[in-house]
Scaffold this motif. Structure first.
Motif, short mmCIF file in Angstrom:
data_model
loop_
_atom_site.label_atom_id
_atom_site.label_comp_id
_atom_site.label_asym_id
_atom_site.label_seq_id
_atom_site.Cartn_x
_atom_site.Cartn_y
_atom_site.Cartn_z
N PHE A 96 86.41 48.37 45.58
CA PHE A 96 84.70 48.14 45.18
C PHE A 96 84.94 47.23 43.96
O PHE A 96 84.29 46.26 43.76
CB PHE A 96 83.80 49.12 45.23
CG PHE A 96 82.59 48.77 44.92
CD1 PHE A 96 81.89 48.24 45.74
CD2 PHE A 96 82.04 49.28 43.58
CE1 PHE A 96 80.53 47.99 45.43
CE2 PHE A 96 80.83 49.20 43.27
CZ PHE A 96 80.05 48.36 44.09
N GLN A 150 82.09 56.69 42.99
CA GLN A 150 81.56 57.82 43.72
C GLN A 150 80.59 58.41 42.90
O GLN A 150 80.75 59.12 42.00
CB GLN A 150 82.70 59.12 44.21
CG GLN A 150 83.65 58.18 45.21
CD GLN A 150 84.68 59.13 45.46
OE1 GLN A 150 84.56 60.39 45.35
NE2 GLN A 150 85.95 58.43 46.08
N GLU A 157 87.07 52.68 43.56
CA GLU A 157 85.88 53.18 44.57
C GLU A 157 84.85 53.91 43.67
O GLU A 157 85.42 55.15 43.13
CB GLU A 157 86.21 53.86 45.77
CG GLU A 157 85.04 54.46 46.56
CD GLU A 157 85.48 55.26 47.77
OE1 GLU A 157 84.86 55.99 48.23
OE2 GLU A 157 86.85 55.06 48.14
N GLY A 211 90.50 51.91 45.06
CA GLY A 211 89.83 51.38 46.18
C GLY A 211 89.64 49.93 46.01
O GLY A 211 90.34 49.46 45.01
N ARG A 214 76.97 49.43 48.96
CA ARG A 214 78.19 49.33 49.74
C ARG A 214 78.33 47.72 50.80
O ARG A 214 79.02 47.24 51.11
CB ARG A 214 78.42 50.44 50.83
CG ARG A 214 78.60 51.64 50.16
CD ARG A 214 79.13 52.68 51.07
NE ARG A 214 79.01 53.87 50.50
CZ ARG A 214 78.16 54.93 50.49
NH1 ARG A 214 77.26 54.72 51.22
NH2 ARG A 214 78.34 56.09 50.08
#
Length: 387
Positions: A357, A364, A362, A355, A387
């Motif tokens: 981020f 999770q 990303e 991702g 986010r």
């Protein structure tokens, strides 16, 4: 945590073995549910243009031979849907089996460990496994009945009967083929490990039983694929990606090295600190080599899929073997186990995917129960702030 168990261990040590196992399994499940809760805000159907995993699971529980699936690979994983269908648990109610299997698996793991460690250490590792991605994934994601496969492996920690090995191999592998990742450690758990000859003499019947079970699985999968059972299954596209990695066409894991390495670490989390103690549980050098080769094989195979942390979790008998080596290591070694479990409880659980981020990843994060309830009641999610 060690101190708390030390003060309360007297009463716990006096209850009957089956009661202790039931208590341990339930306590460990409640702990993992408190810290890493199911998504209570989810509707019964995942929704969206592409069916979510829960939609596929619901469809399979209603008809285990349906082929109208978003993920065709699930048509091969028929154990839980077939059991749900036979029990009249059609559709979403089939997740009952997924969630029943979690405390049952944890209770059997505890029971197996008490033969080689104290109940205190057995309870610590049971809670630790509940706080690893062995149980976090299946507990937080309805429609992922991994716990049924874990239950089959946990049964074989307690018994080496050939007929039971065959039965659990069929049930476990037809629920998820990653059951095979547990097999080397299940064999070592029961084997005499002083030498290679001792391993072969003490485990050849078990090896043969696993081979028979896997042979039957191959026959069933081929019957499903070619329409002998049901309407047939086309080869899922995901198999091509997996075979590409496993055939060494590319040395890179499926989702890249950064995602892979982070997910390896987060799979067992702080419990990786316990793994070196497997050398004390296994007496012979060859057994230690086989343990290392088995663990390396698990890590290599997990690179061929996207859900790395989940896949490594299927090899949890390696952790059980490692914990069995704690008493032989030293009287203080169990402090490492207690510290590892405490770290699991005090730090957030997460896995990553490619991702944008952070460092191309990303993150999770698994939500604790209170945040899952808040989102279900209000629609507000604290992770939206990140986010």
């Amino acid at each position: 945590m060690n101190g708390i168990l030390g003060k309360t261990g007297g009463g716990f040590d006096r209850v009957a073995p089956w009661q202790a196992a039931a208590i341990a399994g339930l306590v460990a499940w409640l702990v993992t549910t408190f810290f890493y809760a199911p998504p209570l805000w989810m509707p019964l159907s995942g929704g969206g243009s592409t069916p979510a995993r829960i939609d596929d699971f619901n469809a399979l529980c209603a008809d285990p031979l349906t082929r109208d699936l978003g993920e065709p690979i699930l048509a091969y994983r028929i154990t839980t849907p077939a059991l749900a269908w036979l029990l009249g648990l059609r559709g979403f109610s089939g997740v009952i089996l997924q969630y029943l299997a979690i405390p049952l698996s944890l209770g059997l793991i505890f029971q197996a460990l008490t033969a080689r460690t104290s109940r205190r250490d057995a309870l610590l590792l049971t809670v630790g496994i509940a706080c690893s991605y062995t149980m976090i994934w299946t507990n937080t994601k309805p429609g992922f009945p991994d716990a049924v496969t874990h239950l089959a492996a946990a049964v074989l920690l307690l018994s080496r009967k050939a007929w039971l090995i065959v039965a659990m191999t069929i049930l476990g592998t037809l629920n998820d083929e990653r059951f095979v990742l547990a097999i080397p450690f299940l064999i070592l758990w029961h084997a005499r490990t002083e030498s290679l000859a001792a391993i072969l003499r003490s485990s050849w019947k078990e090896v043969a039983a696993f081979a028979v079970g896997l042979g039957i699985v191959v026959l069933v999968r081929n019957a499903l694929k070619h329409g002998i059972i049901g309407p047939g299954i086309p080869d899922p596209e995901v198999y091509e990606a997996i075979s590409g990695v496993l055939s060494l066409e590319s040395l890179a894991p499926l989702n890249g090295w950064k995602s892979y390495l982070v997910n390896v670490l987060t799979s067992y989390r702080a419990l990786w600190l316990v793994m070196p103690f497997a050398v004390f549980a296994l007496k012979g050098r060859m057994a230690r080599v086989l343990f290392g080769v088995g663990l390396s094989g698990v890590l290599f195979a997990s690179g061929s899929v996207a859900d790395v942390s989940r896949s490594i979790g299927f090899a949890f008998p390696a952790l059980v073997l490692a914990a069995a080596g704690l008493p032989a290591a030293s009287a203080r070694a169990t402090r490492i186990l207690g510290g590892a479990v405490a770290l699991c409880l005090l730090t957030p659980a997460f896995h990553v995917a490619p991702g944008s981020f952070l460092w191309g990843l990303e993150i999770q994060v698994e939500r604790p129960l209170i945040l899952s309830i808040v989102r279900a009641k209000t629609g507000w999610d604290i992770l939206d702030l990140a986010r």
